[in-house]
Design a protein around this motif. Structure first.
Motif, PDB file in Angstrom:
ATOM      1  N   PHE A 185     -37.928  12.355  23.224  1.00  0.00           N
ATOM      2  CA  PHE A 185     -39.150  11.993  22.506  1.00  0.00           C
ATOM      3  C   PHE A 185     -40.251  13.018  22.801  1.00  0.00           C
ATOM      4  N   ALA A 186     -40.353  13.424  24.072  1.00  0.00           N
ATOM      5  CA  ALA A 186     -41.362  14.410  24.464  1.00  0.00           C
ATOM      6  C   ALA A 186     -41.151  15.744  23.752  1.00  0.00           C
ATOM      7  N   THR A 187     -39.884  16.165  23.623  1.00  0.00           N
ATOM      8  CA  THR A 187     -39.633  17.447  22.953  1.00  0.00           C
ATOM      9  C   THR A 187     -40.077  17.394  21.489  1.00  0.00           C
ATOM     10  N   LEU A 188     -39.910  16.227  20.873  1.00  0.00           N
ATOM     11  CA  LEU A 188     -40.371  16.087  19.484  1.00  0.00           C
ATOM     12  C   LEU A 188     -41.885  16.225  19.400  1.00  0.00           C
ATOM     13  N   ARG A 189     -42.601  15.597  20.330  1.00  0.00           N
ATOM     14  CA  ARG A 189     -44.069  15.710  20.328  1.00  0.00           C
ATOM     15  C   ARG A 189     -44.479  17.168  20.567  1.00  0.00           C
ATOM     16  N   PHE A 190     -43.736  17.851  21.447  1.00  0.00           N
ATOM     17  CA  PHE A 190     -44.039  19.261  21.720  1.00  0.00           C
ATOM     18  C   PHE A 190     -43.853  20.092  20.455  1.00  0.00           C
ATOM     19  N   LEU A 191     -42.736  19.891  19.760  1.00  0.00           N
ATOM     20  CA  LEU A 191     -42.462  20.659  18.538  1.00  0.00           C
ATOM     21  C   LEU A 191     -43.531  20.443  17.474  1.00  0.00           C
ATOM     22  N   GLN A 192     -44.169  19.273  17.511  1.00  0.00           N
ATOM     23  CA  GLN A 192     -45.216  18.963  16.548  1.00  0.00           C
ATOM     24  C   GLN A 192     -46.618  19.257  17.107  1.00  0.00           C
ATOM     25  N   ARG A 193     -46.640  19.970  18.239  1.00  0.00           N
ATOM     26  CA  ARG A 193     -47.876  20.448  18.874  1.00  0.00           C
ATOM     27  C   ARG A 193     -48.774  19.325  19.375  1.00  0.00           C
ATOM     28  N   ASP A 194     -48.185  18.177  19.615  1.00  0.00           N
ATOM     29  CA  ASP A 194     -48.911  17.071  20.235  1.00  0.00           C
ATOM     30  C   ASP A 194     -48.640  17.167  21.732  1.00  0.00           C
ATOM     31  N   THR A 235     -50.441  16.673  24.427  1.00  0.00           N
ATOM     32  CA  THR A 235     -50.901  15.617  25.334  1.00  0.00           C
ATOM     33  C   THR A 235     -49.875  14.498  25.432  1.00  0.00           C
ATOM     34  N   ARG A 236     -49.349  14.043  24.305  1.00  0.00           N
ATOM     35  CA  ARG A 236     -48.333  12.989  24.345  1.00  0.00           C
ATOM     36  C   ARG A 236     -47.006  13.539  24.877  1.00  0.00           C
ATOM     37  N   ALA A 237     -46.733  14.800  24.615  1.00  0.00           N
ATOM     38  CA  ALA A 237     -45.524  15.404  25.191  1.00  0.00           C
ATOM     39  C   ALA A 237     -45.586  15.332  26.709  1.00  0.00           C
ATOM     40  N   ILE A 238     -46.741  15.684  27.282  1.00  0.00           N
ATOM     41  CA  ILE A 238     -46.914  15.617  28.740  1.00  0.00           C
ATOM     42  C   ILE A 238     -46.664  14.192  29.236  1.00  0.00           C
ATOM     43  N   GLN A 239     -47.193  13.201  28.513  1.00  0.00           N
ATOM     44  CA  GLN A 239     -47.026  11.797  28.897  1.00  0.00           C
ATOM     45  C   GLN A 239     -45.550  11.421  28.991  1.00  0.00           C
ATOM     46  N   TYR A 240     -44.766  11.803  27.994  1.00  0.00           N
ATOM     47  CA  TYR A 240     -43.367  11.402  27.979  1.00  0.00           C
ATOM     48  C   TYR A 240     -42.500  12.262  28.892  1.00  0.00           C
ATOM     49  N   PHE A 241     -42.846  13.545  29.072  1.00  0.00           N
ATOM     50  CA  PHE A 241     -42.130  14.335  30.079  1.00  0.00           C
ATOM     51  C   PHE A 241     -42.356  13.722  31.468  1.00  0.00           C
ATOM     52  N   THR A 242     -43.575  13.250  31.719  1.00  0.00           N
ATOM     53  CA  THR A 242     -43.887  12.627  33.007  1.00  0.00           C
ATOM     54  C   THR A 242     -43.049  11.366  33.213  1.00  0.00           C
ATOM     55  N   GLU A 243     -42.918  10.552  32.154  1.00  0.00           N
ATOM     56  CA  GLU A 243     -42.072   9.357  32.240  1.00  0.00           C
ATOM     57  C   GLU A 243     -40.632   9.749  32.590  1.00  0.00           C
ATOM     58  N   CYS A 244     -40.155  10.807  31.972  1.00  0.00           N
ATOM     59  CA  CYS A 244     -38.789  11.280  32.256  1.00  0.00           C
ATOM     60  C   CYS A 244     -38.656  11.696  33.713  1.00  0.00           C
ATOM     61  N   ILE A 245     -39.635  12.458  34.212  1.00  0.00           N
ATOM     62  CA  ILE A 245     -39.589  12.955  35.594  1.00  0.00           C
ATOM     63  C   ILE A 245     -39.631  11.803  36.591  1.00  0.00           C
ATOM     64  N   GLN A 246     -40.404  10.769  36.285  1.00  0.00           N
ATOM     65  CA  GLN A 246     -40.478   9.611  37.186  1.00  0.00           C
ATOM     66  C   GLN A 246     -39.123   8.918  37.310  1.00  0.00           C
TER      67      GLN A 246
END
Length: 248
Positions: free
Chosen positions: A40-49, A51-62
């Motif tokens: 999900f985070a990679t999709l937000r990144f590809l769409q240049r969002d 801030t939300r990409a960071i949020q979901y990458f953080t969830e993954c890392i946790q």
């Protein structure tokens, strides 16, 4: 799992809206799958969002602290948001976990270059190249740092190496054009800008560089045509030079 697999399928088809919808459904049903958050985070990144990409990458890392891709990609999202300090923290975490990832060292070099830490950037690019001697991006990026440090001949060697490894890599040819312009070798600047445009007709920087060289060769019509094309492709310098020298 079915929603997650559907999300992956839609993502592979570049149908991001349906991919996101299915990843979100997967997360609602099972919030313990780090891969759903990562995708999900990679999709937000590809769409240049970013801030939300960071949020979901953080969830993954946790959920999965060993996911080096999540750290690297969160670092890139921080970098795109201009938060270079946090970007470096993530990239350096990856290198501690695996010091042999040349592409992460390249990211460190790029970030340090943006911070104008050119000696740190050079060290990172040198390490990346020592791990992967065929890494054309690291040669190109090291060449850019050499330009900043006014080592123009060394920069040309790096850009030529990038082209030797990846013969269709248009940015390296455009960068060589820019150096020859600085060296007042305008015919050579045009030659390499021609090559960059031949390799990628959407390379706005190459049109800017060729326009500047043509101006110095007293070919204002050609210069204006190139700057107009660069302007069409979204280059701010193309807009500026065209407005100042060729009318609106």
């Amino acid at each position: 799992k079915a929603y997650f697999q559907l999300g992956r399928s839609y993502q592979g088809m570049e149908d991001y809206l349906n991919a996101e919808e299915n990843y979100q459904k997967s997360i609602v049903l099972d919030a313990s799958n780090p891969n759903a958050f990562y995708n999900f985070a990679t999709l937000r990144f590809l769409q240049r969002d970013y801030t939300r990409a960071i949020q979901y990458f953080t969830e993954c890392i946790q959920l999965d602290d060993d996911n080096t891709n999540a750290y690297n990609d969160r670092g890139s999202a921080y970098r795109m948001n201009g938060n270079y300090t946090k970007a470096l923290l993530d990239y350096e975490t990856v290198v501690r976990k695996n010091p042999q990832l040349a592409f992460v060292l390249n990211n460190i070099g790029t970030t340090k270059s943006k911070m104008k830490d050119y000696s740190g950037a050079m060290a990172a690019f040198n390490r990346a190249i020592s791990i992967d001697s065929k890494f054309h991006l690291a040669y190109n990026n090291r060449g850019i740092v050499q330009m900043h440090q006014k080592r123009l001949d060394d920069a040309i060697k790096d850009f030529e190496k990038a082209l030797a490894i990846q013969s269709d890599y248009s940015p390296a040819a455009s960068n060589i054009s820019g150096i020859y312009f600085q060296k007042e070798a305008y015919e050579e600047a045009v030659k390499y800008a021609d090559l960059a445009i031949k390799l990628n007709k959407q390379n706005a920087s190459a049109y800017v560089n060729r326009g500047m060289a043509k101006e110095m060769l007293r070919n204002m019509n050609g210069a204006c045509e190139d700057w107009f094309k660069a302007r069409e492709l979204g280059a701010e310098l193309g807009r500026k030079y065209h407005s100042e020298n060729c009318g609106n």
